[in-house]
Design a protein around this motif. Structure first.
Motif, PDB file in Angstrom:
ATOM      1  N   ASN A   1       0.827  -1.208   0.000  1.00 57.05           N
ATOM      2  CA  ASN A   1       0.000   0.000   0.000  1.00 57.05           C
ATOM      3  C   ASN A   1       0.859   1.254   0.000  1.00 57.05           C
ATOM      4  N   THR A   2       1.925   1.248   0.776  1.00 54.29           N
ATOM      5  CA  THR A   2       2.817   2.407   0.804  1.00 54.29           C
ATOM      6  C   THR A   2       3.410   2.662  -0.573  1.00 54.29           C
ATOM      7  N   GLU A   3       3.841   1.600  -1.227  1.00 51.69           N
ATOM      8  CA  GLU A   3       4.419   1.755  -2.564  1.00 51.69           C
ATOM      9  C   GLU A   3       3.389   2.272  -3.561  1.00 51.69           C
ATOM     10  N   LEU A   4       2.141   1.847  -3.410  1.00 47.26           N
ATOM     11  CA  LEU A   4       1.083   2.361  -4.290  1.00 47.26           C
ATOM     12  C   LEU A   4       0.933   3.878  -4.117  1.00 47.26           C
ATOM     13  N   PHE A   5       0.905   4.339  -2.879  1.00 49.46           N
ATOM     14  CA  PHE A   5       0.773   5.787  -2.650  1.00 49.46           C
ATOM     15  C   PHE A   5       2.005   6.537  -3.131  1.00 49.46           C
ATOM     16  N   ARG A   6       3.162   5.942  -2.952  1.00 45.69           N
ATOM     17  CA  ARG A   6       4.398   6.570  -3.430  1.00 45.69           C
ATOM     18  C   ARG A   6       4.317   6.803  -4.942  1.00 45.69           C
ATOM     19  N   ALA A   7       3.688   5.859  -5.651  1.00 44.18           N
ATOM     20  CA  ALA A   7       3.573   5.982  -7.105  1.00 44.18           C
ATOM     21  C   ALA A   7       2.474   6.936  -7.534  1.00 44.18           C
ATOM     22  N   ARG A   8       1.558   7.284  -6.629  1.00 47.37           N
ATOM     23  CA  ARG A   8       0.410   8.113  -6.982  1.00 47.37           C
ATOM     24  C   ARG A   8       0.673   9.616  -6.855  1.00 47.37           C
ATOM     25  N   THR A   9       1.786  10.008  -6.246  1.00 41.81           N
ATOM     26  CA  THR A   9       2.007  11.428  -6.005  1.00 41.81           C
ATOM     27  C   THR A   9       3.482  11.785  -6.121  1.00 41.81           C
TER      28      THR A   9
END
Length: 404
Positions: free
Chosen positions: A22-30
């Motif tokens: 999940n952290t990596e997903l957010f890192r990729a979103r912004t």
């Protein structure tokens, strides 16, 4: 099944690989930096485990509400920047400054308290001015903002603090189309402009939490605060995240009953046919919502079975039909849903609440097991033994009891 597993009671398993993903997903979103918000013991998942995992997978800062939560992270050896943003005026600010915590400032009285603590400790405080952008909750209202900025600038000039950030919180971010979001962004931008007009130079501007990070790029600014999203909860219901919690409990006893058998308090449920009832040792004192029965389901042997009657304080009855269930078999109350088990989101719907309340509400007597993101090994901790205790006045280090 080994002897320890046979003796195991209710167990909450935290999948830290889900937190990492999940952290990596957010890192990729912004393009903004990420603050991992680990308040409420990491949304019930273990604040230090969630913090370490998030920092290893893209977050650069940590956020909590109380000073005590920040001290807990420091006592665990975490050295990343930590912001605490919800404290009474008379909180132990001195301990926060000594522990190198950053503090939010929602008003003049809090600012004065921080200035006094900086004077006593000789520690220059790092603060984030907190603007109310439309929730009438925490933060300084627009009419008080300019004076707060002026006072903060005077304190900076005296060498007592640095204004390193400006923060706000959107009240309707779960609905990306709500017009209050645009208004909140406008108020926040005006607040930032005012800080600069008074000669302040905050490096961190943060308005977006989980939902806005997923749906509203205009709110990202320099930093996004991710809390519920770390553990797999998306308030906007737009993105599939990985839930990190699984709650299981063993069957305590099994009985066959005829049709017309009344079950539990108030006889709220009466069996319509001959059936088999299984009892599990978790109830509303452990975080199972009493309001969820009837209608809720659990999983046993890859099949869902209904809760029968009202959830009690310590126990819940399950109607397993004709299943030949034995005491000691493991029931999954909720999990990520990968194997058809109920999820926390379903329990929230059955209970008329939100996932956050389900995952943060699991009681202290349920043992916890954290499964590391990079290993198949795990450690199970009992909340009945000795453990670390925290208060606004500091940390008392105890021995953590290991139960398996």
């Amino acid at each position: 099944m080994n002897l320890l597993e046979e003796r195991r009671g209710p167990l909450l398993t935290v999948d830290l690989a889900a937190v990492a993903a999940n952290t990596e997903l957010f890192r990729a979103r912004t393009g903004a930096a990420l603050m991992a918000v680990v308040k409420a013991d990491g949304f019930g998942h273990g604040s230090t485990d969630v913090a370490r995992t998030a920092l290893a997978h893209g977050a650069s800062r940590l956020g909590v509400t109380s000073i005590a939560e920040g001290l807990r992270l420091r006592s665990a050896g975490l050295t990343a920047p930590v912001l605490s943003w919800l404290n009474p005026v008379h909180a132990d600010v001195e301990a926060a400054l000594v522990a190198d915590l950053e503090l939010a400032v929602p008003g003049a009285r809090h600012l004065a308290r921080i200035v006094a603590a900086a004077t006593v400790t000789g520690r220059r405080a790092r603060v984030h001015l907190h603007a109310d952008v439309g929730m009438a909750r925490d933060g300084a209202e627009p009419a008080a903002w300019a004076e707060l900025c002026a006072e903060a600038k005077r304190a900076e000039q005296r060498g007592l603090l640095d204004v390193v950030g400006v923060m706000g919180h959107l009240g309707c971010a779960a609905d990306p189309d709500d017009p209050h979001n645009a208004e909140g962004r406008r108020i926040f931008r005006d607040a930032v402009t005012t800080t600069r007009r008074y000669g302040l130079r905050p490096r961190h501007r943060h308005l977006a939490a989980t939902a806005a990070t997923l749906t509203d790029p205009a709110s990202h600014f320099d930093l996004c605060r991710i809390g519920a999203g770390l553990i797999g909860v998306d308030p906007s219901a737009t993105t599939r995240l990985r839930p990190a919690l699984t709650l299981t409990a063993p069957v305590v006893s099994v009985r066959d009953v005829p049709a017309g058998t009344a079950v539990g308090y108030g006889h709220a449920h009466v069996t319509a046919r001959p059936t088999r009832l299984a009892l599990i040792p978790v109830g509303y004192a452990d975080g199972i919502p009493r309001s969820a029965a009837p209608g809720a389901r659990v999983q046993l042997r890859d099949r869902r079975h209904p809760v029968a009657g009202q959830v009690s304080m310590d126990q819940t009855v399950i109607d397993v039909g004709e299943e030949n269930v034995e005491p000691g078999e493991i029931v999954t109350v909720f999990g990520p849903g990968d194997d058809g088990e109920p999820t926390a989101a379903e329990w929230a719907r059955w209970s008329g609440t939100i996932e956050h309340e389900i995952v943060t509400g699991i009681g202290a007597r349920v043992d916890r097991r954290a499964v590391p993101a990079t290993s198949a090994t795990s450690a199970t901790y009992s909340t009945h033994g000795t453990y670390d205790t925290y208060s606004e006045h500091g940390v008392q280090r105890q021995t953590l009891a290991v139960s398996a």
